[in-house]
Structures are given as C-alpha cells and as structure tokens.
Scaffold this motif. Structure first.
Motif, PDB file in Angstrom:
ATOM      1  N   ASN A  18      34.991 -16.842 -29.017  1.00  0.00           N
ATOM      2  CA  ASN A  18      36.301 -16.676 -29.653  1.00  0.00           C
ATOM      3  C   ASN A  18      37.272 -17.812 -29.348  1.00  0.00           C
ATOM      4  OD1 ASN A  18      36.877 -16.043 -27.022  1.00  0.00           O
ATOM      5  ND2 ASN A  18      37.778 -14.057 -27.449  1.00  0.00           N
ATOM      6  N   SER A  19      36.923 -18.692 -28.434  1.00  0.00           N
ATOM      7  CA  SER A  19      37.792 -19.831 -28.129  1.00  0.00           C
ATOM      8  C   SER A  19      37.367 -21.088 -28.896  1.00  0.00           C
ATOM      9  CB  SER A  19      37.791 -20.117 -26.629  1.00  0.00           C
ATOM     10  OG  SER A  19      36.492 -20.468 -26.193  1.00  0.00           O
ATOM     11  N   ILE A  20      36.520 -20.912 -29.894  1.00  0.00           N
ATOM     12  CA  ILE A  20      36.031 -22.045 -30.674  1.00  0.00           C
ATOM     13  C   ILE A  20      37.195 -22.819 -31.292  1.00  0.00           C
ATOM     14  CG2 ILE A  20      35.726 -20.692 -32.784  1.00  0.00           C
ATOM     15  CD1 ILE A  20      33.294 -22.458 -33.433  1.00  0.00           C
ATOM     16  N   VAL A  21      37.059 -24.129 -31.286  1.00  0.00           N
ATOM     17  CA  VAL A  21      38.040 -25.010 -31.911  1.00  0.00           C
ATOM     18  C   VAL A  21      37.389 -25.549 -33.177  1.00  0.00           C
ATOM     19  CG1 VAL A  21      39.367 -27.139 -31.681  1.00  0.00           C
ATOM     20  CG2 VAL A  21      39.037 -25.657 -29.688  1.00  0.00           C
ATOM     21  N   ILE A  22      38.045 -25.338 -34.298  1.00  0.00           N
ATOM     22  CA  ILE A  22      37.486 -25.772 -35.577  1.00  0.00           C
ATOM     23  C   ILE A  22      38.431 -26.775 -36.219  1.00  0.00           C
ATOM     24  CG2 ILE A  22      36.639 -25.082 -37.849  1.00  0.00           C
ATOM     25  CD1 ILE A  22      36.293 -22.223 -36.699  1.00  0.00           C
ATOM     26  N   MET A  23      37.866 -27.878 -36.646  1.00  0.00           N
ATOM     27  CA  MET A  23      38.648 -28.891 -37.344  1.00  0.00           C
ATOM     28  C   MET A  23      38.073 -29.062 -38.733  1.00  0.00           C
ATOM     29  SD  MET A  23      39.576 -32.712 -36.212  1.00  0.00           S
ATOM     30  CE  MET A  23      41.196 -33.247 -36.675  1.00  0.00           C
ATOM     31  N   LEU A  24      38.947 -29.035 -39.716  1.00  0.00           N
ATOM     32  CA  LEU A  24      38.570 -29.250 -41.109  1.00  0.00           C
ATOM     33  C   LEU A  24      38.747 -30.730 -41.411  1.00  0.00           C
ATOM     34  CD1 LEU A  24      37.836 -28.092 -43.892  1.00  0.00           C
ATOM     35  CD2 LEU A  24      40.287 -27.729 -44.262  1.00  0.00           C
ATOM     36  N   VAL A  25      37.693 -31.341 -41.941  1.00  0.00           N
ATOM     37  CA  VAL A  25      37.735 -32.766 -42.244  1.00  0.00           C
ATOM     38  C   VAL A  25      37.361 -32.995 -43.701  1.00  0.00           C
ATOM     39  CG1 VAL A  25      36.788 -35.048 -41.699  1.00  0.00           C
ATOM     40  CG2 VAL A  25      37.128 -33.367 -39.871  1.00  0.00           C
ATOM     41  N   GLY A  26      38.293 -33.568 -44.434  1.00  0.00           N
ATOM     42  CA  GLY A  26      38.023 -33.993 -45.802  1.00  0.00           C
ATOM     43  C   GLY A  26      37.531 -35.415 -45.751  1.00  0.00           C
ATOM     44  N   ALA A  64      41.558 -25.997 -24.922  1.00  0.00           N
ATOM     45  CA  ALA A  64      41.025 -24.628 -24.993  1.00  0.00           C
ATOM     46  C   ALA A  64      40.227 -24.293 -23.737  1.00  0.00           C
ATOM     47  CB  ALA A  64      40.156 -24.469 -26.236  1.00  0.00           C
ATOM     48  N   MET A  65      39.463 -25.260 -23.242  1.00  0.00           N
ATOM     49  CA  MET A  65      38.676 -25.019 -22.020  1.00  0.00           C
ATOM     50  C   MET A  65      39.588 -24.832 -20.814  1.00  0.00           C
ATOM     51  SD  MET A  65      35.428 -27.554 -22.510  1.00  0.00           S
ATOM     52  CE  MET A  65      34.740 -27.079 -20.936  1.00  0.00           C
ATOM     53  N   CYS A  66      40.642 -25.635 -20.739  1.00  0.00           N
ATOM     54  CA  CYS A  66      41.581 -25.499 -19.629  1.00  0.00           C
ATOM     55  C   CYS A  66      42.259 -24.136 -19.669  1.00  0.00           C
ATOM     56  CB  CYS A  66      42.639 -26.601 -19.683  1.00  0.00           C
ATOM     57  SG  CYS A  66      42.004 -28.224 -19.235  1.00  0.00           S
ATOM     58  N   LYS A  67      42.677 -23.719 -20.859  1.00  0.00           N
ATOM     59  CA  LYS A  67      43.325 -22.415 -21.015  1.00  0.00           C
ATOM     60  C   LYS A  67      42.367 -21.293 -20.609  1.00  0.00           C
ATOM     61  CE  LYS A  67      45.521 -19.426 -24.401  1.00  0.00           C
ATOM     62  NZ  LYS A  67      45.790 -19.189 -25.807  1.00  0.00           N
ATOM     63  N   LYS A  68      41.126 -21.398 -21.047  1.00  0.00           N
ATOM     64  CA  LYS A  68      40.131 -20.383 -20.728  1.00  0.00           C
ATOM     65  C   LYS A  68      39.867 -20.349 -19.218  1.00  0.00           C
ATOM     66  CE  LYS A  68      35.662 -18.923 -22.497  1.00  0.00           C
ATOM     67  NZ  LYS A  68      34.582 -19.271 -23.419  1.00  0.00           N
ATOM     68  N   SER A  69      39.825 -21.521 -18.621  1.00  0.00           N
ATOM     69  CA  SER A  69      39.613 -21.604 -17.179  1.00  0.00           C
ATOM     70  C   SER A  69      40.768 -20.968 -16.416  1.00  0.00           C
ATOM     71  CB  SER A  69      39.453 -23.071 -16.772  1.00  0.00           C
ATOM     72  OG  SER A  69      39.295 -23.174 -15.383  1.00  0.00           O
ATOM     73  N   ALA A 117      40.668 -17.724 -14.000  1.00  0.00           N
ATOM     74  CA  ALA A 117      41.143 -17.813 -12.620  1.00  0.00           C
ATOM     75  C   ALA A 117      42.232 -16.779 -12.336  1.00  0.00           C
ATOM     76  CB  ALA A 117      41.667 -19.214 -12.336  1.00  0.00           C
ATOM     77  N   ASN A 118      42.997 -16.415 -13.352  1.00  0.00           N
ATOM     78  CA  ASN A 118      44.074 -15.431 -13.187  1.00  0.00           C
ATOM     79  C   ASN A 118      43.608 -14.003 -13.430  1.00  0.00           C
ATOM     80  OD1 ASN A 118      46.002 -17.362 -12.556  1.00  0.00           O
ATOM     81  ND2 ASN A 118      46.548 -17.692 -14.695  1.00  0.00           N
ATOM     82  N   ALA A 168      36.108 -24.027 -13.109  1.00  0.00           N
ATOM     83  CA  ALA A 168      37.419 -24.672 -13.227  1.00  0.00           C
ATOM     84  C   ALA A 168      37.222 -26.164 -13.451  1.00  0.00           C
ATOM     85  CB  ALA A 168      38.236 -24.430 -11.971  1.00  0.00           C
ATOM     86  N   LEU A 169      38.123 -26.751 -14.202  1.00  0.00           N
ATOM     87  CA  LEU A 169      38.015 -28.158 -14.552  1.00  0.00           C
ATOM     88  C   LEU A 169      38.785 -29.024 -13.561  1.00  0.00           C
ATOM     89  CD1 LEU A 169      38.536 -27.686 -18.377  1.00  0.00           C
ATOM     90  CD2 LEU A 169      36.392 -28.118 -17.191  1.00  0.00           C
ATOM     91  N   LYS A 170      38.602 -28.776 -12.280  1.00  0.00           N
ATOM     92  CA  LYS A 170      39.320 -29.509 -11.238  1.00  0.00           C
ATOM     93  C   LYS A 170      38.924 -30.979 -11.280  1.00  0.00           C
ATOM     94  CE  LYS A 170      39.521 -25.561  -8.182  1.00  0.00           C
ATOM     95  NZ  LYS A 170      38.981 -24.961  -6.983  1.00  0.00           N
TER      96      LYS A 170
END
Length: 136
Positions: free
Chosen positions: A28-36, A88-93, A97-98, A109-111
């Motif tokens: 659910n944390s997938i990042v999608i970019m639309l590219v024309g 998104a990865m930082c937010k998920k991490s 952690a919280n 964690a992305l330390k």
C-alpha cells in the motif's frame, strides 16, 4: 512508472486498469509515477497534457512528460520517482519504529542510508540501447 505513448490514445486509456492492478497486487505504500513518453511527437499528440494531469491528480500519481528519443525530462522523472520512493520508505520506517505498523511488515530503519545516483552519466545512447530490451 506507468508509461504511455502520448501519440496513442489507446495506451492512455489502459492506465486506469494498470493502476488498479498495481494497487491490488502491491504494497500500500507503492509510489506510482505516470509518464507520457514521446513528447517529441508534438504533431502526433493524441493525449492532451491536461487529460494526463487530471488523471494523475485523480489517482494520486506523480506525472511527467518525457522523450526517450531526445532524453528530455527523462532524468528528472527518474530522480523524482527515486525521491518519492525514498520518502515513502522513510515514512514507513518511522511508522514502524513508532509502533504504527500492523506488525506484518518489518522494515529496517534507514539510518545513514545513502542513495548515489550518477547524474549526467557518460553513458552514450548507443550503449544504453545495448543494455535495454525496449522496442521503442
């Protein structure tokens, strides 16, 4: 990245199904970019930029128009995608952690993690084509 051809409306019209499939089968944390792509084919444009911007906004996607032929905006699109994935990865991490995670996912964690991206690489187009299986 979901890439459609700005000169072929059918490729754009398939996007809703592609987004649905991605969201149904990915985290659910997938990042999608639309590219024309093929923005260099101005005279053959079948998908107005406004249509793509509206679709991206409705679906919560990042958007860019590029030209793989000329290289216009290609680097910027990839950099934006990398930036959003990292965010998104930082937010998920942080959520994990919280204690906000549902416990099913364990993300390290992305330390001090660093992503090195070489901008303006000396890769020539011919070298890149050798590495690619793209049929465009």
């Amino acid at each position: 990245m979901l890439v459609y051809d700005i000169s072929k409306r059918q490729s754009f019209d398939s996007l809703a199904r592609w987004v649905e499939e991605l969201r149904a089968n990915a985290d659910n944390s997938i990042v999608i970019m639309l590219v024309g792509n093929k923005a260099d084919l101005v005279d053959q444009r079948a998908v107005p930029t406004e249509d793509a911007v509206e679709f991206a906004k409705e679906q919560g996607l990042f958007f860019a128009e590029t030209s793989a032929l000329s290289g216009d905006n290609v680097d910027q699109a990839f950099f934006k995608l990398l930036e959003e994935i990292y965010g998104a990865m930082c937010k998920k991490s942080l959520e994990s952690a919280n204690g906000k995670s549902n416990g099913a996912e364990h993300l390290t964690a992305l330390k001090g993690s660093k992503i090195d991206v070489i901008a303006g690489s000396d890769f020539e187009t011919s070298e890149m084509k050798k590495l690619s299986t793209c049929s465009c």
